[in-house]
Structures are given as C-alpha cells and as structure tokens.
Design an enzyme around this catalytic site. Structure first.
Site: not given
Lengths: 587, 587
Positions: A139, A163, A238, A286, A424
C-alpha cells in the site's frame, strides 16, 4: 529513509515532475510521505471543487504517465494509481463492483474479526468483502490502510480521494473474497433511532473514538501531521452533549449584559453582513490531550485521549469585539465587568446547556482575535464543530471555544457552568478527590507549551539499513506564544538535536511570522537523523520551547492531576531498530 | 533552623540590637540573614551622596559591629574577609612586568598599524608591546579584545576588572615582542588613566559580588525572601558598564523615530510634571539568575549568579505609552514600526552605550504598564538602578529594563546592540560556541515560570527535635502571568505538598488579585511540614505553576545552554536532619 527524503524533495517541485522522476527511477518509492501534500490540497478544497480544477489542467499528463506505470513494478503501479486518483476524486463517481454470487456471504461480525496482518486484513466496499492482507505491505500509503481493517473503505477513500478511480478498483477486485450479508448491508445504510444522539452527524471512521455518546474522537497521530491545516473531517471532536440541530434560518444569537448597552439579537445573516469577516488560523487543543499518559501513572477521571486531541484550522467570522461594540460596549463604563460568558445550544435532558467564559480583556482586545466563527477551513462549520456559529478563542483551551453558540453574556462573574467551575482546572499531584477544592484553582484559559511525536508511533520498527530515521510531530503554545524551537532526542533525553519547524503546508511559501503574542497556530516539525550505531531500541523524545522560553516538564508523574488535564511532559516513543537479515545471519 | 528563625525575628527590631544579640550569643550566626531590615534604610538612599550621610550617622555602629563579627567563627570571619577583598580589588594596581631590554623598541605608530588578525594584533601594557594575534581566538571575552588592538590594554582592563589577576599577566607575558619607545611611554603616562568605575556608588556589604567592575551582585537568599518589597540596597545589581554620573538639572530624555511625530526632548522635571505618575510593583529578574546550577552541569559563559538575581520593587514614573503619544505616536500611522529601542547613558571606552529594545505592542499597550521610572520604592532611583530615569518593562527580562535612560527610538528594527542581537537568547543544549547562530533565536523578552527555595539553604542542619521544617522561597512568571501554585517536596520530587502563597508584606492585608495578564510581582511562599520520620537528609524541591499552567522543567541538563540563561528547573536544596544527642546516645 533516503528514499523518503528524496521523495519529500520531489514533492516540492510539483506533481508532474515528481512522476517523471519516478518513472525514470522505476523504483519502489515509499510514497506515503509524498501523499502529504496531496492531502493538503484536499484539506483546503474540502469537497473537490478545486481538485476538479486541478484535474482539468493536469489530467492528461497524468494519464500518460500512468500508462507507463502500469507496466512497472507493483509498488510503482500502486503509487501511480494513488496519485492519479487524487485528480479524479473530485468528479469521478466510483462504480460499484458487480456482486459475484459464487462467493461466500459474510456478516459484519466476521469481517470485523479480521483487523490485523496476523488475523488477516478484511475490508468491505459497496457490499463486497475483500481480504487485502497481502496488499498491506504494497500500500503506497503505508500502514494507514490498517485504519480501515475490519470495516468499510468508503469513508477513508472519501478522505483520501486519490483512491477514487478505476485502476484502484481493479487492484481491489483481485482481493475479493465474498459478499456482505444483506442485513449488514442494510445496517450500513444506517437507520436513525430516537436516541438523542441519533441526529449526530456521520463521522470519519479514521477517527479513534474515545466516547461515542457524546462523540469524542481524535485522528490517528500518523495522519494528524500530514497536513498543516487539519481537514475538518479528521479534526478532533470533543462534544459534551448531543449535537443540536440548528436551523440557520431561525437562528438568533443573543448578546446580553453589556453595561450601558442594550441586548442584541443577531440572525446568522446579520452576523455575516453587519460585521467585517475576519479569518484566523488557530490550533485548538482539548485540556485532556495526552491524558492517557497520566492514566499510566495513576488512574485519572476523563476520556483517555492520546496525543491527537489537538488540530489546526482556519476560522472565519465576526470579531467578538465588534459584536460587543455593536451591543454598546464601552471600556469606560465596563469597569466592573471582567468576563464574557458563552452558552451553547447543546443541552442535556434537564435542559442545562454547555457554558464557559473567558476574561473580558481577551474578548475586547484588538489583538485577542476572538471570533464568532461561521466558517471552518473555508466552508460552513461542520455540525460537530458548532454549526452555524461557534466561538474561537485563539490560544485558549478548547473548552472555552463554545460551539453552537446561543448566547453571549458580559458579566462580573465567570460562567457558573460545571465546566467552568468544577472541571478544566489544574491541581497538585497531591490533590485527590477527597481533598480537591475546585475554588482553589483558576479555570484553565491559556494552555502551556506542548509538543508530541506523530511519527514514528510507539512500537514501530526501523530498519538498520535505512541508516537514518525521520521523526515528525507538532508543537504549540497557548496565549499566542510562538513555538521557537523543538529539541528531539533519540536516546531518551541524554542528547538533543534541533528539528526543522514548518508553519505552512509543505511546499507552500512559509507564512510570515505572526505579530508578537498572536501566534495562534501550531508548528509542525521534522528531524531526519542518522541511526545511532549499535542500539536495538530508540527512545525518541521531543520537547518544545515558546518565545517566552517556557519549556515542557520532563516527566508525567510530577504534573499528574486528578482530572488528567494539562498533560504536557516530554513526549516519548520507543521504536525498535531491526538489523538487516544478512547481518543477522552473520551474527 | 531554630537559629535562623530566631534571627529573623530579631531583624525586625533593627541593626544595633541584632548585633548585640549576636555578640552576646557569640555563635556562628549566618549574619547575612539578620542584615535584612537594615537594607530598607540603607536602600532608600541612592548613590554615594546619601550613602555618605548614612555612614556619617550610622557608621560607627556598623564598624563596632564588624569588629565583634571579626572575632567570631570562621564563617563570619570569611564573610568579613570576602568584603574586604572586594574592596581591595577596586584599588589594587597590578604590578608592571619588568622590561626585557633584549627585545626591540617600537613606536606607538608602529603598534597602531597592527589592528587586525591579518596585520597582526598588537597591544601595549605598562610600556611593553605584545603581539597577541594568536591569542585572539582563545580570548574568553571573544572579539571584544580587538577593541584594544593597536593601543593600550589599561583602559579595557579597567573596565573589565577580571583581568587584574596574576595568571592573566602570565599569559600576556608569553606574547611579549618588544618595548614601547621611551617617548611614547611618557605620552601614555601623561594621559591620566582614570578608573571609569571610580565614581560608582557605595554598595551594601551584604551583597554577594559576582563582578566588581562592572558591578554585579545579589543578596544572600536568606535575606531575599524576608521582604515582599526588596529594599533597594539589596535589590540585585546588574551593571554592564560603569555607572554614569548624570546631572538631573541638565538631564534630557530624547524621543525619536515616531512615525508622523516629532522628536521630543524632556527634562527630568518635564517627565515628572507633564505626565501622570503611575506606580507599578514589578519583579525584575536577570536572564542569568540561577546560572550557577547550569555551570555545575557544564561550564557556561557568564556571571555565576546564585538564586537571587531577582528582586521585587515598586516603581513610579511616567507611562512610556503617554510619552510616545506626546511625541505624536498614533497606531494608525505606525504600521511599519514594531520595536521601541532604548539607549542608556552608560558607555564603554569606545563610547558604545548599553542598549536594548522591546516589542512596540508591549510599549503602547494600555495593559503593558511600561514605565519611564524615576522612583524606586518611593524614593529617587538609586545610582545603581538607573538614576535619574530607567525603563521598567514589567514581565520582561531585566536586560530590557534599560537604566540611565538617554534615548527612546521607535523603529522597524530591534536594537542593534550586542545585548539584543548576540546575547540574552536561549539555545538548545546541543548548541555550542562553534555552532551557535545568534540570529536563529529570538531575543529573550518575557521570562518563563520560575521559583526557588531561599530557606533553608543548601547544607543547613535541621534538628530532629524541631519535628517540623519550614521552607520558604519566591515564585514568579514573566508576561504578567500570575503564580497560582507552588508545590514543595521534601523527598526529591517523589511526593508534593502545596505551599502558602504571599502577595504582600507579612501581616499586611493581601493585595487584591491583579487583572489578567498584569501580575507583574512575585509571590513569596512558605510551607511548614512535619519532618518525615527516619530520614537523615531531606532533598527539598520546589516548582511553581502560573495561570497559563506553565510549569518548570524537572532538571537542568536538558535546558542547559551555552550562555547559561533561563535556568528555571526545579530548585533543589539538601539539608541534614540531625538526631537529638540523647537519642543518638541510645543508638
């Protein structure tokens, strides 16, 4: 590796020349590297329009080259096909392969069992099943083909449009082993249910899913650094809640709380036409990126992100500053306010919406570049990224870049949302769930310096005969601080080499240096170094430095924290150096 | 520790009492600690003039105390000797090398012809002629040696007093090639060679001197954290050149290069009266703070600073922004300019002045708080700190806070000075003096997160009977990023405890939190923790976190750089735990 570098060099001079040289060489070039620049084009065109244009101007040369390739070796053949496909991707509709009734019927479960070279690598395409185990090593895109193992090829071919052409289908047809069961074919066409997540958009299967509902996923690292601008389809997702369905015609953005000002309601059209359109290239990350490394030290709470909960895109929209001014914001009457809160249109079963806030000075600064974005990478925001409007707060943790934006509130207080108050935030490694006081730590806003290795991946094998190794990765810092250097070690951090930094797509003219404090986008980096003699393993390490000369901490344990956020220690990847067979025989 | 704590208590009641207690105790008190409160009084004076007054009124007490101290233990004695030596260094005249009559006689004209490596590099010293061509590449001070080519060494050695050592003369003698003609020797002697440092102000004897000419010194760490606002007298001194004598009556500050504006000349009086007086509490830190820790990894070039090349003061003056506006600065016509250069009035023998620059956006930002300061801690600037006017660039490396400010130039370019272009930059540990390219790294502006332990000091003894240990230190970050947490470990970094932060003098009401991005002042911190059982040594470690959650790197070697700047790894101090004598008898 020499070949790889050669290949990289060639890509700079353009597609056509590259092919000619390859034809002359007639050698088995590992083309995965060369595919990088193609993806970039795909990333920027996003849907094929520009690719189509490209094909019209260069297609004939391509096809001519391809005829020659077909007479070449297997690998070169594959390579030529790979490139040829990129041109047709935009316009060619791939024909379904005719079912061969003599072949056995397989269920999806049976296909799914074949996900490795050892167990066999099976894939499906338009209802047929293929055993491509033998093709894996040929490949042109390398190991990336394994991302599709056990599943459908379609979504990957959509991402790598190279492809989409007949020659690839011809190759594929040689590996056909059966048909997918009728039931599973129907399932693939997927029936929506009453599940609150049932209207979530389809996602690219290359994404590594950390949580399906809500949807949280990251691209494989080896794909991530293929493009300076991350294609939206593989940009990390997210979500905290189901993706809301927002009708752009009835959408209204509310602006409230501006001292001395009036409340404001803006339709999408008004947002687009009343305010100048501003475009910023910004990396979002994130807070939990690389959490998996903290999990290895000691269990933390949160999604087990790898190193790819970070991506880079261009964002266009109105400046938040301009909208606040339109709502009557004046700095001289806003002395008491110091936060701008955002409410999303995504909500849980109780109706609680996602929310967050940022400091007012960031929101109103001429140099803060905070956007109410309605475009990502030149197109409407995808559903997963906040359609029709999201906040983009460059340099600031992803969690404050509120998606599906419904309301903006200027306030004396931070957002009261769970995600601002009790999540957070960073803590000492000594703090546990019994002792944590969320009020004692500030909400994460600007993120610290970060970098990671995307290639090679952990456990990869490097051939001794290659003589050198190429290491790639990304580096970024919060607060608009520009990455100025990345150090790479092949010996666990004992000695270091300086990597080459890249601040635009490969082959493009490098973007000019951003103004001080406004370096919102990451830098990709790369180092090709001689393989150290007489070692059987490399411990590759990277660490970055920003223009405040902040550096990453060496190790994970001392920055461990119960929520597993802010994981930015040196990134380490171990790879094996495989001696040549001949040499091994001699030993 | 008990002794240390005792001593701290005493310092609050003043000098004389402190000394009496020391005399009474007759013990080996580390007296540097007790000097802390003195500094406040001493520090408020500037230059020789007021110091003289101070001496007249308080001198006898000092001398009396010193007599007692000299009778103390070795440590105290050594302290006295140290200062005695530093004083002598200023006045000792190096003995001339005896002429060797067999060598040829050269005229000054002949010597002057040899001013380059190509033509040969000749210099004279005390009547002898030296061909140092071969030594140029070995000179530790680099190319600066060429400034003396073709002339006399004396004025340069007067500037860089490091040369006044016997081994330097030994090296020089190897290159002797002749004698200067009698006539030219007479001419040289007739030009009175005055020491450019002879008018430098007196300094506080508690300071630990790293270099006498130019003067560079830091306070002992134990004193440093006694005061939130560092007394001016023990505020670290970092001079690059002799302290210039500036007459405040004739002083003029030049402002040039403002696009669309006019040049401006401001007297000291005008600076004080035409612009609002603005006061900022800001910590300054030398880029080389903690260089000694890098020196232990591998030799670096630069002054061997300990952990106290950092101090905190209040600064008052005009805002640079206001002065630039008065000179006609308007952002809309200044698009091409991006730097503000500063020139000091301090200069070397060639007339080259100290210079540096900062980004324009910092200079003109409403929130940048850049001052043209004429007061430090409520009094006129001391001579060592830039009398009558210096720049204070909060959050930015000390080197850009230009003292004895003569000129401000708004420009498209950074300062062309040596200190902006070829110094004060960070590099990879792999970069050495053969490979360094100063253009490849940005000039240091904002500094990274930093912290260090001031008490106990390395090698201190903690009594087991005390049952607990108190650790103190400072923490600060550049760019206005607020320190939000300091973690302290007693076991080398294996486990951590969170220290108490202090953002004002002890006993005073804590200052309110600064606005985001404007935390210019350090935080002191303290942790009192139980002594871990059954250990004979503590390896105390500290690391700080700022509100961008940047953290300090764990270890020194991976951030080592050839100039020894930006040394901000975890600070480590080893102390011995001494078992009680009774317990020891039982063992």
């Amino acid at each position: 590796m020499l070949l790889l570098r050669h290949c990289r060099g060639l890509t700079r001079v353009g597609l056509l020349k590259t092919q000619r040289v390859q034809l002359l060489q007639g050698a088995a070039l590992p083309v995965a590297v060369c595919a990088g620049s193609l993806c970039a084009r795909w990333g920027s065109s996003h849907g094929g329009h520009k690719s189509g244009q490209y094909q019209r101007s260069h297609g004939p040369n391509w096809r001519h080259a391809l005829a020659g390739l077909l007479a070449g070796t297997g690998a070169v053949l594959a390579y030529g096909l790979y490139h040829s496909q990129t041109e047709q991707a935009a316009t060619t509709i791939v024909q379904p392969i005719a079912p061969a009734s003599s072949l056995p019927i397989y269920t999806q479960d049976e296909v799914t069992k074949h996900r490795s070279v050892e167990e066999g690598v099976w894939v499906t395409y338009k209802g047929s099943v293929y055993d491509i185990t033998e093709f894996v090593s040929m490949h042109p895109g390398g190991d990336k083909i394994l991302l599709a193992a056990g599943g459908a090829l379609e979504p990957f071919w959509a991402l790598y449009a190279v492809h989409s052409q007949d020659h690839v289908l011809e190759i594929l047809s040689e590996y056909k082993v059966g048909e997918l069961s009728a039931e599973d074919r129907r399932k693939q066409q997927s029936v929506k249910s009453t599940d609150p997540y049932s209207t979530d958009p389809e996602r690219h299967p290359a994404l590594r899913i950390n949580s399906l509902k809500p949807f949280n996923a990251e691209p494989p690292p080896e794909i991530l650094s293929d493009n300076y601008i991350t294609p939206s389809a593989i940009f990390f997702k997210r979500n905290h809640l189901p993706v809301p369905q927002v009708d752009p015609k009835s959408y209204l953005l509310q602006v409230e709380g501006v001292p001395g000002g009036a409340s404001l309601s803006l339709s999408l059209e008004e947002l687009k036409t009343r305010f100048p359109k501003h475009t910023v290239t910004a990396t979002l990350q994130c807070a939990g990126n690389r959490r998996s490394e903290m999990n290895k030290v000691k269990q933390v709470k949160g999604l087990n992100w790898g190193i790819a909960a970070i991506s880079n895109a261009t964002w266009s929209g109105a400046r938040l500053k301009d909208v606040l001014l339109a709502a009557g914001y004046r700095s001289e009457v806003a002395q008491q306010t110091s936060h701008v809160q955002f409410e999303g249109l995504d909500s849980d079963v109780t109706g609680t919406t996602y929310g967050a806030s940022i400091p007012l000075n960031k929101a109103v600064s001429e140099e803060g570049d905070v956007l109410l974005a309605y475009q990502m990478n030149g197109e409407d925001l995808p559903a997963d990224h906040g359609y029709p409007v999201r906040v983009v707060v460059p340099g600031t943790v992803g969690a404050r870049n509120v998606k599906w934006l419904g309301k903006i509130i200027v306030s004396e207080e931070e957002s009261s949302s769970h995600w601002q108050q009790n999540d957070y935030k960073g803590f000492s490694p000594a703090t546990d769930w019994d002792t944590v006081d969320f009020k004692s730590a500030p909400a994460i806003q600007e993120l610290p310096i970060q970098s990671a290795i995307t290639q090679p991946v952990e456990g990869a094998v490097v051939e001794r005969s290659a003589e050198e190794v190429t290491v790639k990765g990304y580096a970024w810092s919060g607060g608009g601080r520009e990455v100025v250097r990345v150090d790479v070690s092949l010996d666990g951090g004992r000695t270091w080499q300086v990597a080459q930094l890249q601040s635009s797509e490969k082959g493009q003219v490098p973007a000019p240096s951003p103004p001080p404090g406004r370096a919102w986008a990451w830098k990709l980096w790369e180092l090709t170094a001689p393989l150290p003699p007489a070692v059987q393993e490399l411990e590759i390490v990277c660490k970055a430095v920003d223009n405040s000369y902040n550096m990453q901490p060496d190790s994970v344990a001392p920055i461990w924290n119960l929520r597993g956020v802010l994981s930015n220690a040196w990134h380490r990847v171990k790879v094996t150096v495989k001696e040549d067979e001949e040499k091994q025989k001699l030993l």
